[in-house]
Motif scaffolding. Structure first.
Motif, PDB file in Angstrom:
ATOM      1  N   ALA A  61      21.599  13.320   7.177  1.00  0.00           N
ATOM      2  CA  ALA A  61      22.212  14.529   7.719  1.00  0.00           C
ATOM      3  C   ALA A  61      21.393  15.733   7.296  1.00  0.00           C
ATOM      4  O   ALA A  61      20.638  15.687   6.322  1.00  0.00           O
ATOM      5  CB  ALA A  61      23.652  14.666   7.232  1.00  0.00           C
ATOM      6  N   THR A  62      21.554  16.817   8.044  1.00  0.00           N
ATOM      7  CA  THR A  62      20.837  18.056   7.757  1.00  0.00           C
ATOM      8  C   THR A  62      21.821  19.127   7.325  1.00  0.00           C
ATOM      9  O   THR A  62      22.911  19.254   7.894  1.00  0.00           O
ATOM     10  CB  THR A  62      20.061  18.538   8.995  1.00  0.00           C
ATOM     11  OG1 THR A  62      19.078  17.567   9.337  1.00  0.00           O
ATOM     12  CG2 THR A  62      19.373  19.865   8.729  1.00  0.00           C
ATOM     13  N   ALA A  63      21.440  19.899   6.309  1.00  0.00           N
ATOM     14  CA  ALA A  63      22.264  21.017   5.833  1.00  0.00           C
ATOM     15  C   ALA A  63      21.589  22.332   6.202  1.00  0.00           C
ATOM     16  O   ALA A  63      20.367  22.472   6.086  1.00  0.00           O
ATOM     17  CB  ALA A  63      22.443  20.931   4.319  1.00  0.00           C
ATOM     18  N   SER A  64      22.381  23.286   6.666  1.00  0.00           N
ATOM     19  CA  SER A  64      21.835  24.585   7.044  1.00  0.00           C
ATOM     20  C   SER A  64      21.433  25.372   5.805  1.00  0.00           C
ATOM     21  O   SER A  64      21.884  25.078   4.695  1.00  0.00           O
ATOM     22  CB  SER A  64      22.885  25.375   7.826  1.00  0.00           C
ATOM     23  OG  SER A  64      23.953  25.749   6.968  1.00  0.00           O
ATOM     24  N   PRO A  65      20.575  26.395   5.954  1.00  0.00           N
ATOM     25  CA  PRO A  65      20.206  27.242   4.807  1.00  0.00           C
ATOM     26  C   PRO A  65      21.420  27.852   4.126  1.00  0.00           C
ATOM     27  O   PRO A  65      21.462  27.974   2.901  1.00  0.00           O
ATOM     28  CB  PRO A  65      19.318  28.316   5.448  1.00  0.00           C
ATOM     29  CG  PRO A  65      18.716  27.641   6.637  1.00  0.00           C
ATOM     30  CD  PRO A  65      19.797  26.752   7.166  1.00  0.00           C
TER      31      PRO A  65
END
Length: 229
Positions: A61-65
């Motif tokens: 999964a990707t996490a936003s800044p």
């Protein structure tokens, strides 16, 4: 939407600047991956992340800044070794904890965990140098016997400081042993999400208070005049 009942533990490793690979620990990985599909939401230490790639025993999964800056995902060195995992709530499922959105309000830290004859008494507080917006995001919603999510775990507040700078919870052995509470050390950071119902009530009442952000005495007549009774 989640309930704060942890289903499994995982290990999380960075697989890019903002991408994470979550590996499920133990033999019960099917609890998470059995019907997992691309685009599903999974709470990782209370942070709602979207599944982008499914692995044999985990996912990516990707996490936003913004998420990296506001949660322990951006500071793994000061967080627990393992992460708590929970798949999203399904229609008709039991709600054993409380409504948890997966949107973190702030970061706290473990102050102490003391074993008693029947439970663990755990205290969380404000990390040094991280007091920005603590009161408005966390402190004002701390209520004795109220709910709060700590690393995605639904906990009942036992006590809290009058100024909202700390709170404690009594945690049963099952919850302590099956979540990453058992791997936390004093000073470790945790993700905190205040009770969504408390936020809605606060917002509704604030809009009806006389004058912007002016306190008013909450009395029976006040509640009656403002449509709450």
């Amino acid at each position: 939407m989640f309930t704060g009942l942890v289903e499994s533990l995982g290990l999380i490793e960075s697989s890019g600047e903002d991408s994470f690979e979550v590996s499920i620990v133990g033999h019960n990985h099917d609890v998470i991956t059995a019907d997992l599909t691309i685009g599903d939401s999974v709470a990782v230490d209370g942070v709602c992340l979207t599944v982008e790639t499914i692995l044999d025993q985990g996912f990516i999964a990707t996490a936003s800044p913004e998420t990296l800056a506001k949660t322990t995902l951006g500071d793994r060195d000061r967080a627990a070794k393992y992460v708590n995992l929970e798949t999203s709530l399904r229609m008709g499922s039991k709600i054993g904890g409380h409504f948890v959105t997966g949107h973190i309000d702030g970061v706290g830290c473990l102050v102490e965990a003391v074993a008693t004859a029947t439970s663990w008494e755990i205290r969380f507080g404000l990390p040094t140098g991280m007091d920005e917006q603590w009161h408005s995001k966390i402190g004002r919603y701390l209520v004795s016997k109220g709910s709060i999510a700590v690393n995605g775990i639904s906990l009942t507040i036992a006590e809290c400081a009058p100024d909202g700078s700390w709170f404690s919870a009594a945690v049963i052995p099952h919850t302590y042993d099956s979540t990453n509470l058992s791997s936390l050390r004093s000073g470790n950071l945790v993700n905190l999400e205040s009770d969504i119902l408390g936020k809605y009530v606060d917002q509704l009442i604030s809009h009806r208070l006389p004058g912007k952000h002016q306190p008013a005495e909450i009395s029976l007549s006040f509640l009656t005049d403002n449509g709450y009774v």
